[in-house]
Design a protein around this motif. Structure first.
Motif, PDB file in Angstrom:
ATOM      1  N   GLU A 183       1.213  17.690  45.111  1.00 53.41           N
ATOM      2  CA  GLU A 183       0.398  18.843  45.488  1.00 53.41           C
ATOM      3  C   GLU A 183       1.038  20.138  45.005  1.00 53.41           C
ATOM      4  O   GLU A 183       0.388  20.953  44.358  1.00 53.41           O
ATOM      5  CB  GLU A 183       0.233  18.882  47.013  1.00 53.41           C
ATOM      6  CG  GLU A 183      -0.585  17.744  47.584  1.00 53.41           C
ATOM      7  CD  GLU A 183      -2.073  17.954  47.396  1.00 53.41           C
ATOM      8  OE1 GLU A 183      -2.460  19.067  46.985  1.00 53.41           O
ATOM      9  OE2 GLU A 183      -2.836  17.017  47.648  1.00 53.41           O
ATOM     10  N   SER A 184       2.320  20.327  45.320  1.00 55.49           N
ATOM     11  CA  SER A 184       2.955  21.589  44.959  1.00 55.49           C
ATOM     12  C   SER A 184       4.420  21.449  44.572  1.00 55.49           C
ATOM     13  O   SER A 184       4.975  22.378  43.980  1.00 55.49           O
ATOM     14  CB  SER A 184       2.842  22.585  46.116  1.00 55.49           C
ATOM     15  OG  SER A 184       3.480  22.057  47.278  1.00 55.49           O
ATOM     16  N   GLY A 205       2.412  14.553  47.364  1.00 56.74           N
ATOM     17  CA  GLY A 205       1.021  14.200  47.130  1.00 56.74           C
ATOM     18  C   GLY A 205       0.410  13.423  48.282  1.00 56.74           C
ATOM     19  O   GLY A 205       0.908  13.436  49.409  1.00 56.74           O
ATOM     20  N   ASN A 227      -5.206  12.866  42.174  1.00 50.81           N
ATOM     21  CA  ASN A 227      -4.519  13.954  42.853  1.00 50.81           C
ATOM     22  C   ASN A 227      -5.419  14.502  43.959  1.00 50.81           C
ATOM     23  O   ASN A 227      -6.401  13.890  44.351  1.00 50.81           O
ATOM     24  CB  ASN A 227      -4.127  15.044  41.845  1.00 50.81           C
ATOM     25  CG  ASN A 227      -5.356  15.689  41.222  1.00 50.81           C
ATOM     26  OD1 ASN A 227      -6.463  15.201  41.356  1.00 50.81           O
ATOM     27  ND2 ASN A 227      -5.146  16.786  40.539  1.00 50.81           N
ATOM     28  N   ARG A 228      -5.070  15.678  44.430  1.00 45.14           N
ATOM     29  CA  ARG A 228      -5.826  16.235  45.555  1.00 45.14           C
ATOM     30  C   ARG A 228      -7.272  16.534  45.179  1.00 45.14           C
ATOM     31  O   ARG A 228      -8.118  16.656  46.043  1.00 45.14           O
ATOM     32  CB  ARG A 228      -5.141  17.511  46.047  1.00 45.14           C
ATOM     33  CG  ARG A 228      -5.042  18.611  45.000  1.00 45.14           C
ATOM     34  CD  ARG A 228      -4.330  19.834  45.575  1.00 45.14           C
ATOM     35  NE  ARG A 228      -4.172  20.889  44.602  1.00 45.14           N
ATOM     36  CZ  ARG A 228      -3.164  20.994  43.786  1.00 45.14           C
ATOM     37  NH1 ARG A 228      -2.228  20.066  43.811  1.00 45.14           N
ATOM     38  NH2 ARG A 228      -3.064  21.984  42.926  1.00 45.14           N
TER      39      ARG A 228
END
Length: 284
Positions: A183-184, A205, A227-228
């Motif tokens: 995610e980041s 994630g 992914n998201r």
């Protein structure tokens, strides 16, 4: 009354019968073994042919790629000399030359892996150096995806017996997998555990599905391809990266593991290898 009976003929008949049984049993055993070997050979032939085709493909692809890589490296070195002569910064060209050399080493490792007769000499590899190198290589790449790449806990030394090019491939595959699902942030860590050295990558994630650890390292497994945004980040996924990580780890008497990250968010995926005696003494 006294009766006498000659049993010589009966004994001779029994001996002939026993000899016939032994001979027929031996013949049946030989015929059965021959038929079993023939059937086993016929059953294994498709697998052997498929394996031979795979090895030929790897060898041919590696051989064909070696020439353009050599030309690319040579041209990059010439451009670097020109940049230095013109008092320009050759940093980008230095990275290009490094990448070309690493690709050449990967091709050599693929050739060794494709040839069952070539074991290849093992070398002492510093896993901390591998971690720092891929961290430096992928920091900018991760930033382009709005992901913060971090170098977490690393010991002073983490030495293993392997091939540096193979470990670079495994580390790269682990990091690319994490970047595809993070995610980041993504964290690279190297740790000691008993007589083993662990190289692992953590992402924040969506984590791992239930029972994903059982087939995550199989070829063409695709349980973590989204992914998201529920879409692949970087094109089509073939599910080969983690399978190659597993094969590389087992080549050097190691293994792989995958668990959910602390807190239940994200995944922790890594590879472990036996530590050398030097590493064990340093850890103590």
């Amino acid at each position: 009354m006294q009766v006498a009976l000659n049993t010589h003929e009966t004994e001779e008949e029994l001996r002939r019968l026993l000899a016939a049984l032994l001979a027929s049993g031996l013949v049946a055993t030989l015929v059965g073994a021959g038929l079993a070997a023939l059937m086993a050979r016929r059953a294994m032939r498709p697998m052997a042919e498929a394996l031979a085709i795979q090895r030929r493909f790897i060898a041919d692809a590696s051989h064909e790629l070696r020439t353009p890589l050599t030309l690319m490296s040579t041209r990059a070195q010439m451009l670097r000399r020109s940049a230095v002569a013109a008092n320009e910064d050759p940093a980008g060209l230095d990275e290009l030359i490094t990448d070309a050399n690493q690709l050449t080493e990967i091709l050599e490792d693929l050739l060794l892996a494709a040839d069952p007769r070539a074991d290849g000499e093992l070398e002492t590899v510093e896993l901390v150096g591998v971690a720092r190198e891929i961290y430096a290589r992928f920091t900018e790449y991760a930033a382009e995806r709005s992901i913060v790449l971090k170098l977490g806990h690393v010991p002073a030394h983490a030495l293993v017996r392997a091939r540096a090019a193979a470990l670079q491939r495994a580390a790269t595959a682990l990091l690319e997998n994490a970047l595809d699902h993070a995610e980041s942030s993504v964290v690279i860590e190297v740790r000691h555990e008993a007589k083993r050295v662990l190289f692992e990558v953590l992402d924040d994630g969506p984590g791992l599905p239930v029972d994903a650890e059982q087939h995550l390292f199989e070829r063409f497994a695709s349980s973590r391809v989204h992914n998201r945004d529920s879409e692949p980040r970087s094109g089509r996924h073939y599910g080969l990266g983690l399978a190659l990580v597993s094969e590389i780890a087992h080549r050097f008497d190691g293994g792989v593991y995958a668990t959910c990250a602390p807190g239940g968010r994200g995944a922790r995926i890594g590879v472990w290898l036996p530590a050398t005696n030097t590493t064990e003494r340093a850890a103590q």
